[in-house]
Each structure stands twice: as C-alpha cells, then as structure tokens.
Design a protein around this motif. Structure first.
Motif, PDB file in Angstrom:
ATOM      1  N   PHE A   1     -14.664   1.783  -4.256  1.00  0.00           N
ATOM      2  CA  PHE A   1     -15.118   0.656  -3.571  1.00  0.00           C
ATOM      3  C   PHE A   1     -14.509  -0.737  -3.814  1.00  0.00           C
ATOM      4  O   PHE A   1     -15.674  -1.266  -3.104  1.00  0.00           O
ATOM      5  CB  PHE A   1     -16.497   1.210  -3.503  1.00  0.00           C
ATOM      6  N   HIS A   2     -14.638  -0.911  -5.326  1.00  0.00           N
ATOM      7  CA  HIS A   2     -14.216  -1.931  -5.578  1.00  0.00           C
ATOM      8  C   HIS A   2     -12.603  -1.791  -5.769  1.00  0.00           C
ATOM      9  O   HIS A   2     -12.475  -3.029  -5.499  1.00  0.00           O
ATOM     10  CB  HIS A   2     -15.091  -2.184  -6.824  1.00  0.00           C
ATOM     11  N   HIS A   3     -11.970  -1.176  -5.372  1.00  0.00           N
ATOM     12  CA  HIS A   3     -10.368  -1.606  -5.117  1.00  0.00           C
ATOM     13  C   HIS A   3      -9.693  -0.859  -4.476  1.00  0.00           C
ATOM     14  O   HIS A   3      -8.739  -1.608  -4.024  1.00  0.00           O
ATOM     15  CB  HIS A   3      -9.713  -0.764  -6.638  1.00  0.00           C
ATOM     16  N   ILE A   4      -9.874   0.814  -3.869  1.00  0.00           N
ATOM     17  CA  ILE A   4      -9.144   0.707  -3.326  1.00  0.00           C
ATOM     18  C   ILE A   4      -9.390   0.471  -2.038  1.00  0.00           C
ATOM     19  O   ILE A   4      -8.924  -0.163  -0.799  1.00  0.00           O
ATOM     20  CB  ILE A   4      -8.666   2.365  -3.173  1.00  0.00           C
TER      21      ILE A   4
ATOM     22  N   PRO B   1     -11.119  -2.565  -0.514  1.00  0.00           N
ATOM     23  CA  PRO B   1     -11.297  -3.732   0.107  1.00  0.00           C
ATOM     24  C   PRO B   1      -9.377  -4.470   0.092  1.00  0.00           C
ATOM     25  O   PRO B   1      -9.624  -5.444   0.962  1.00  0.00           O
ATOM     26  CB  PRO B   1     -11.712  -4.509  -1.441  1.00  0.00           C
ATOM     27  N   ASN B   2      -9.057  -3.415  -0.105  1.00  0.00           N
ATOM     28  CA  ASN B   2      -7.631  -3.330  -0.688  1.00  0.00           C
ATOM     29  C   ASN B   2      -6.728  -2.567   0.970  1.00  0.00           C
ATOM     30  O   ASN B   2      -6.101  -3.134   1.080  1.00  0.00           O
ATOM     31  CB  ASN B   2      -7.427  -3.076  -1.647  1.00  0.00           C
ATOM     32  N   SER B   3      -7.763  -2.539   1.723  1.00  0.00           N
ATOM     33  CA  SER B   3      -7.701  -1.441   2.524  1.00  0.00           C
ATOM     34  C   SER B   3      -7.966  -2.158   4.245  1.00  0.00           C
ATOM     35  O   SER B   3      -7.806  -1.412   4.866  1.00  0.00           O
ATOM     36  CB  SER B   3      -8.140  -0.138   2.271  1.00  0.00           C
ATOM     37  N   LEU B   4      -8.802  -3.884   3.923  1.00  0.00           N
ATOM     38  CA  LEU B   4      -9.358  -4.154   5.360  1.00  0.00           C
ATOM     39  C   LEU B   4      -8.932  -3.733   6.138  1.00  0.00           C
ATOM     40  O   LEU B   4      -8.574  -4.576   7.059  1.00  0.00           O
ATOM     41  CB  LEU B   4     -10.576  -4.890   4.533  1.00  0.00           C
ATOM     42  N   ALA B   5      -7.463  -5.255   5.614  1.00  0.00           N
ATOM     43  CA  ALA B   5      -6.459  -5.665   6.196  1.00  0.00           C
ATOM     44  C   ALA B   5      -6.475  -5.016   7.906  1.00  0.00           C
ATOM     45  O   ALA B   5      -6.255  -4.934   9.012  1.00  0.00           O
ATOM     46  CB  ALA B   5      -5.522  -6.461   5.919  1.00  0.00           C
ATOM     47  N   PRO B   6      -5.490  -3.602   7.632  1.00  0.00           N
ATOM     48  CA  PRO B   6      -5.296  -2.958   8.787  1.00  0.00           C
ATOM     49  C   PRO B   6      -5.888  -2.347   9.667  1.00  0.00           C
ATOM     50  O   PRO B   6      -5.993  -2.012  10.184  1.00  0.00           O
ATOM     51  CB  PRO B   6      -3.851  -1.605   7.791  1.00  0.00           C
ATOM     52  N   ILE B   7      -7.343  -2.497   8.747  1.00  0.00           N
ATOM     53  CA  ILE B   7      -8.277  -1.259   9.483  1.00  0.00           C
ATOM     54  C   ILE B   7      -8.771  -2.581  10.536  1.00  0.00           C
ATOM     55  O   ILE B   7      -9.026  -2.323  11.171  1.00  0.00           O
ATOM     56  CB  ILE B   7      -9.846  -0.956   8.522  1.00  0.00           C
ATOM     57  N   ILE B   8      -9.250  -3.954   9.618  1.00  0.00           N
ATOM     58  CA  ILE B   8      -9.820  -4.856  11.340  1.00  0.00           C
ATOM     59  C   ILE B   8      -8.711  -4.580  12.399  1.00  0.00           C
ATOM     60  O   ILE B   8      -9.312  -4.951  13.199  1.00  0.00           O
ATOM     61  CB  ILE B   8      -9.230  -5.970  10.505  1.00  0.00           C
ATOM     62  N   VAL B   9      -7.482  -4.639  12.007  1.00  0.00           N
ATOM     63  CA  VAL B   9      -6.427  -5.036  13.227  1.00  0.00           C
ATOM     64  C   VAL B   9      -6.542  -4.281  13.751  1.00  0.00           C
ATOM     65  O   VAL B   9      -6.240  -3.515  15.704  1.00  0.00           O
ATOM     66  CB  VAL B   9      -4.591  -4.901  12.543  1.00  0.00           C
TER      67      VAL B   9
END
Length: 301
Positions: A209-212, A214-222
């Motif tokens: 929740f603190h590392h994996i 947040p760094n996966s949000l970009a492709p999820i948003i797209v």
C-alpha cells in the motif's frame, strides 16, 4: 589565496536559501498534458457531458416521460430542440438524463473493475507461484471471449436490467486491469527499495500500500479512462439489444433501439442519441490518449 578566502563575507545562518525542487510527477504530467490540444479537447468534451448530467434537472425543458401523442415525431424546432419521439417525448430532455445513466454505468463499472483487477493483479504479481498461475489462467479464460458476447452471457444469466448490465461490464474489464497491475508489480518488486524494505522486516501490507500501489497508479489511470469509453459503448450495445436499461429509462442505446423503425421518417430520433454516444466516447478516448502520453516516460521522451 588564503587572504582572499578569509575576506569572503560570512554566511548568515538566518538567511533562508531557496533550493529549486524538481517538479512532482503530477505537476510534470500536467505540463505535458496541457500541451496536447487533442487531450484538452477530450477533457473539455468529458467535462461538458458531466455538467450536462449534473444539471439535467435544471436544463431539461420537459419531463423525460411526459407523453403527448399529438406532437409525436415532431422535427427539431425552437420549442423542441432535438424533436420528439414516437410517444411525443422531448428528445433533448431525454438525452440530458441519458447522460446520467451512461456516465454512471461507465464510472461505476470501471471503478469496480479497477478494485477487483488491482486486488487480483497485486496478489498474482507479488506472491506468485500457485496464486499467480490460477489468477492468470482465469484472466486468460475471460479474455478468450469477445467482451460484448461475455457481457451478454452474464446479463442473460442475471436477467436484463441496468444494474446487471453494469455488473457484466465490470466483470468483462477485470482482466485488463489485472494483467496491467500484475506486470507492473513483477517489475516493481525487483527494485532495490522494495528489497531493502523487505530486508528490514517491513510487512507485506505496508509494502503493497505504501510502495507498490502508488507506483502502479499511472497505468491504472490511463486504462481506466479508456475503459470508461468502452463501458459506455457496451452499455449502449446492451441497451440496444434490450438487455440493459429497460423502458422508459432514457438510456442512449435504448433510445436508438426504440427509434430504429423511424430512421427514414424521423431520422432525428436516431441521430441525436447516436451523436451523444459518439461524442462522449470520443472525449474519453482523447483524454485517455493524452494521459497516456503525459504519464508514460517513454512517450515524454
């Protein structure tokens, strides 16, 4: 040299020295995004339809189910901007309220897909082994079917209704998010800071929740933005086939289905709902493409 160095004015510790900080990811993303004119047009279209949906009750000149057979199939005019349908209902008012239905299905179905797909993708990518194999095979099975056919099958099992169509569309999109998140997690968990967090005994939940995540949000948003457009199309298709929204709900696909007998005699009954679907899907596609270009480092370069 020593004398010159000694004559240097002393540094006042009370003076605040401003350091230039690098732009945050989101600020950098906005800088790239706003340079993309097509993306801005897409964002404007999406915002326009969202505002129409929010203020439909204020903007609609007529009730969505007010019938008047004396004015049925009237062409567009000053009073009825988009004309009337076969029951004498104002098409403009029904399209405004239809925006609420289509956007609600699009946002809620994609939100459900994101939650389920992200959860499964993180488990498969982070823990691997048997869990990864089982979850990945489930994704493969779901992706083996054409999305609209799978959605139709789910609605047939659950029964035709708008809520069941929403569930079907959400289920169909789960593998898309799951595979994206899984591949991202497989890359991230090999990073040095993740290995360092594990070496100091950090719990898996904290790492996720603190590392994996947040760094996966970009492709999820797209993917989420692009999937909203697909969800609106699927909802319209199910409505057109009579498996989505039921009469008298003013869902755009249902409006097209109800008006197909009047394409030649009253083409406005088909043109305006079709334009609403086309423009909304176009807006989300342009917005998604712009976000992809802004969030993907390779596209930036």
């Amino acid at each position: 040299m020593l004398e010159r160095a000694t004559n240097q004015p002393p540094v006042n510790p009370n003076v605040n020295v401003k350091e230039e900080r690098p732009d945050s990811m989101w600020r950098e993303t906005w800088k790239v995004f706003r340079k993309n004119k097509l993306a801005l047009i897409g964002a404007a279209i999406v915002l326009f339809f969202i505002l129409l949906a929010i203020f439909a009750g204020v903007l609609a000149p007529q009730g969505i189910n007010d019938q008047n057979l004396g004015i049925r199939l009237r062409p567009p005019s000053g009073k009825y901007w988009f004309g009337t349908d076969d029951f004498g209902r104002d098409i403009f008012s029904r399209i405004l309220y239809g925006a609420r239905i289509s956007l609600r299905v699009g946002f809620l179905s994609v939100l459900g897909s994101i939650i389920a797909g992200t959860f499964l993708g993180i488990i498969a990518g982070f823990y691997g082994k048997i869990l990864d194999t089982v979850i990945s095979r489930i994704f493969d099975i779901l992706l083996a079917f054409p999305s609209i056919l799978l959605a139709i099958a789910i609605v047939v099992i659950l029964g035709p209704s708008l809520n069941n169509a929403l569930i079907a569309i959400a289920t169909v999109n789960v593998p898309n998010f799951g595979r994206i998140v899984r591949s991202k997690v497989l890359t991230l968990k090999q990073e040095e800071y993740i290995m360092a967090a594990r070496s100091i005994g950090m719990k898996d939940s904290r790492i996720l929740f603190h590392h994996i995540l947040p760094n996966s949000l970009a492709p999820i948003i797209v993917q989420g933005t692009l999937s909203i457009a697909t969800a609106i199309l699927d909802a319209a298709a199910l409505g057109f086939l009579g498996m989505g929204a039921q009469a008298p709900h003013p869902e755009w696909g249902r409006m097209l289905s109800d008006s197909r007998e009047y394409i030649q005699d009253a083409p406005w009954t088909v043109i305006f709902p079709g334009l609403a679907i086309m423009l909304t899907v176009l807006g989300f596609n342009l917005l998604g493409d712009g976000l992809r270009d802004a969030l993907d480092p390779k596209m930036k370069n």
